[in-house]
Scaffold this motif. Sequence first.
Motif, PDB file in Angstrom:
ATOM      1  N   TYR A   1      35.060  28.721  30.125  1.00  0.00           N
ATOM      2  CA  TYR A   1      34.832  29.738  31.147  1.00  0.00           C
ATOM      3  C   TYR A   1      35.994  29.706  32.119  1.00  0.00           C
ATOM      4  O   TYR A   1      36.314  28.660  32.687  1.00  0.00           O
ATOM      5  CB  TYR A   1      33.513  29.417  31.853  1.00  0.00           C
ATOM      6  CG  TYR A   1      32.990  30.521  32.731  1.00  0.00           C
ATOM      7  CD1 TYR A   1      32.010  31.391  32.281  1.00  0.00           C
ATOM      8  CD2 TYR A   1      33.476  30.692  34.020  1.00  0.00           C
ATOM      9  CE1 TYR A   1      31.527  32.411  33.090  1.00  0.00           C
ATOM     10  CE2 TYR A   1      33.003  31.707  34.831  1.00  0.00           C
ATOM     11  CZ  TYR A   1      32.025  32.556  34.359  1.00  0.00           C
ATOM     12  OH  TYR A   1      31.555  33.563  35.160  1.00  0.00           O
ATOM     13  N   GLY A   2      36.662  30.828  32.299  1.00  0.00           N
ATOM     14  CA  GLY A   2      37.854  30.863  33.147  1.00  0.00           C
ATOM     15  C   GLY A   2      37.555  31.366  34.543  1.00  0.00           C
ATOM     16  O   GLY A   2      36.714  32.244  34.730  1.00  0.00           O
ATOM     17  N   PHE A   3      38.251  30.789  35.503  1.00  0.00           N
ATOM     18  CA  PHE A   3      38.209  31.259  36.886  1.00  0.00           C
ATOM     19  C   PHE A   3      39.591  31.789  37.205  1.00  0.00           C
ATOM     20  O   PHE A   3      40.573  31.053  37.135  1.00  0.00           O
ATOM     21  CB  PHE A   3      37.948  30.065  37.809  1.00  0.00           C
ATOM     22  CG  PHE A   3      36.572  29.984  38.348  1.00  0.00           C
ATOM     23  CD1 PHE A   3      35.523  30.694  37.801  1.00  0.00           C
ATOM     24  CD2 PHE A   3      36.317  29.165  39.439  1.00  0.00           C
ATOM     25  CE1 PHE A   3      34.250  30.604  38.314  1.00  0.00           C
ATOM     26  CE2 PHE A   3      35.047  29.059  39.960  1.00  0.00           C
ATOM     27  CZ  PHE A   3      34.017  29.783  39.399  1.00  0.00           C
ATOM     28  N   LEU A   4      39.643  33.046  37.555  1.00  0.00           N
ATOM     29  CA  LEU A   4      40.923  33.690  37.799  1.00  0.00           C
ATOM     30  C   LEU A   4      40.905  34.268  39.204  1.00  0.00           C
ATOM     31  O   LEU A   4      39.858  34.754  39.640  1.00  0.00           O
ATOM     32  CB  LEU A   4      41.004  34.845  36.788  1.00  0.00           C
ATOM     33  CG  LEU A   4      42.336  35.299  36.281  1.00  0.00           C
ATOM     34  CD1 LEU A   4      43.021  34.164  35.565  1.00  0.00           C
ATOM     35  CD2 LEU A   4      42.134  36.451  35.281  1.00  0.00           C
ATOM     36  N   GLY A   5      42.028  34.251  39.881  1.00  0.00           N
ATOM     37  CA  GLY A   5      42.046  34.863  41.205  1.00  0.00           C
ATOM     38  C   GLY A   5      43.280  34.443  41.963  1.00  0.00           C
ATOM     39  O   GLY A   5      43.883  33.417  41.652  1.00  0.00           O
ATOM     40  N   PRO A   6      43.671  35.235  42.964  1.00  0.00           N
ATOM     41  CA  PRO A   6      44.885  34.931  43.727  1.00  0.00           C
ATOM     42  C   PRO A   6      44.780  33.587  44.455  1.00  0.00           C
ATOM     43  O   PRO A   6      43.670  33.069  44.618  1.00  0.00           O
ATOM     44  CB  PRO A   6      44.966  36.066  44.753  1.00  0.00           C
ATOM     45  CG  PRO A   6      43.889  37.027  44.439  1.00  0.00           C
ATOM     46  CD  PRO A   6      42.951  36.411  43.466  1.00  0.00           C
ATOM     47  N   ASN A   7      45.906  33.068  44.915  1.00  0.00           N
ATOM     48  CA  ASN A   7      45.913  31.824  45.694  1.00  0.00           C
ATOM     49  C   ASN A   7      44.947  31.951  46.865  1.00  0.00           C
ATOM     50  O   ASN A   7      44.915  32.985  47.531  1.00  0.00           O
ATOM     51  CB  ASN A   7      47.318  31.546  46.263  1.00  0.00           C
ATOM     52  CG  ASN A   7      48.310  31.171  45.182  1.00  0.00           C
ATOM     53  OD1 ASN A   7      49.344  31.800  45.046  1.00  0.00           O
ATOM     54  ND2 ASN A   7      47.995  30.168  44.403  1.00  0.00           N
ATOM     55  N   GLY A   8      44.174  30.906  47.068  1.00  0.00           N
ATOM     56  CA  GLY A   8      43.285  30.873  48.232  1.00  0.00           C
ATOM     57  C   GLY A   8      42.004  31.669  48.080  1.00  0.00           C
ATOM     58  O   GLY A   8      41.267  31.853  49.042  1.00  0.00           O
ATOM     59  N   CYS A   9      41.688  32.135  46.856  1.00  0.00           N
ATOM     60  CA  CYS A   9      40.485  32.976  46.693  1.00  0.00           C
ATOM     61  C   CYS A   9      39.212  32.135  46.572  1.00  0.00           C
ATOM     62  O   CYS A   9      38.117  32.684  46.564  1.00  0.00           O
ATOM     63  CB  CYS A   9      40.626  33.895  45.488  1.00  0.00           C
ATOM     64  SG  CYS A   9      40.517  33.011  43.932  1.00  0.00           S
ATOM     65  N   GLY A  10      39.350  30.819  46.443  1.00  0.00           N
ATOM     66  CA  GLY A  10      38.157  29.969  46.446  1.00  0.00           C
ATOM     67  C   GLY A  10      37.847  29.259  45.132  1.00  0.00           C
ATOM     68  O   GLY A  10      36.767  28.679  44.984  1.00  0.00           O
ATOM     69  N   LYS A  11      38.801  29.239  44.200  1.00  0.00           N
ATOM     70  CA  LYS A  11      38.532  28.626  42.888  1.00  0.00           C
ATOM     71  C   LYS A  11      38.247  27.122  43.025  1.00  0.00           C
ATOM     72  O   LYS A  11      37.258  26.613  42.489  1.00  0.00           O
ATOM     73  CB  LYS A  11      39.718  28.857  41.930  1.00  0.00           C
ATOM     74  CG  LYS A  11      40.043  30.322  41.704  1.00  0.00           C
ATOM     75  CD  LYS A  11      41.205  30.519  40.761  1.00  0.00           C
ATOM     76  CE  LYS A  11      42.551  30.037  41.262  1.00  0.00           C
ATOM     77  NZ  LYS A  11      43.095  30.761  42.432  1.00  0.00           N
ATOM     78  N   THR A  12      39.147  26.422  43.736  1.00  0.00           N
ATOM     79  CA  THR A  12      38.969  24.972  43.874  1.00  0.00           C
ATOM     80  C   THR A  12      37.695  24.664  44.659  1.00  0.00           C
ATOM     81  O   THR A  12      36.948  23.740  44.305  1.00  0.00           O
ATOM     82  CB  THR A  12      40.195  24.343  44.585  1.00  0.00           C
ATOM     83  OG1 THR A  12      41.360  24.697  43.838  1.00  0.00           O
ATOM     84  CG2 THR A  12      40.086  22.838  44.691  1.00  0.00           C
TER      85      THR A  12
END
Length: 308
Positions: A34-45
């Motif tokens: 399952y991938g998490f994609l998004g711009p820097n700082g979008c909350g993935k970590t």
Amino acid sequence: MTQCVIKATQLDKYFGDLKAIDQLDLAVEKGQIYGFLGPNGCGKTTAIRMLTGLLQPTNGHIEVLGLQLPRDAEQLRTKLGYMTQKFSLYGDLTVYENLNFIASLYSFSSAERRTRIDELLHLYGLDERATQLAASMSGGQRQRLSLAAAVMNKPQILFLDEPTSAVDPQNRRDFWETLFDLSSTGTTILVTTHYMDEAERCHKLAILEAGVKRADGTPKQLMADMDAHVIEVSGAQTRQLKSDLANLPEVLSATQLGAQLRVLVRKDISQPLEFLRTQKFVNRDWQLHQVRPSLEDVFVTCTGQGRQ
Ligand SMILES: Nc1ncnc2c1ncn2[C@@H]1O[C@H](COP(=O)(O)OP(=O)(O)OP(=O)(O)O)[C@@H](O)[C@H]1O
């Protein structure tokens, strides 16, 4: 029947006034990548840290492998693996010493520990490097060591935070082969990435923007359901066109790709080719073609990155 191993509902995380995660719902099935994609700082970590029990959500509900977080975090610890974004092993220890240290955190007998370390050294092509200091390894070698450490306990769920950021394309490909091997034996993998080719390999993806999930589905579904038409424009002197198009509210993005300009036009424009051709700054000699969306187009449409 499919088994959901990660379930999150209406998850919020505030850091002071900043809402880093906003009403996130997530359902990940056993064995999925399952991938998490998004711009820097979008909350993935931040999302990963909550799903691993390292960070307490402000609101919402998390269930991982049938256990509640953060309440059951200790029980979950031995069932999860987490490869963090930064290399988190010891540079002044050798490969073997690092793995031995990680193994000591689990309840292996000394014979089991040696067997597991040998197995991992072999599996991740590190046998020749067992006595090398981790600090002296290349990016790709360190990444394999980090993965070996993260799977030491044969985790049921593996969290990988941008695992291939310092790795060349061939090593990235090899790395993904190992992920598919793990997935085929039932390991569930949640991976964050900024690479579209990696996102396309995932069984399912979520695209986040400013803590909000903008899209969720298989790469194929996301491309089929995209909220824009994609038009390629080719011809001489198209460079100015990019800024002319940026002024049209119907155009979501215009990006130069080699000799072509790739233009995303809002889906509610029923005749996108006609719409572009009738703009006064569009030269009659240019060729316009409607093409199929790519995952990058989906990303741009969901996150508004094309307008920045
Ligand atoms: N401990 C913290 N205290 C305050 N703010 C934080 C903390 N951790 C994260 N943030 C903020 O929360 C937001 C989300 O950060 P996060 O690291 O989750 O993003 P990300 O999507 O993983 O970014 P990247 O792709 O750059 O790794 C950012 O604005 C970040 O500054």
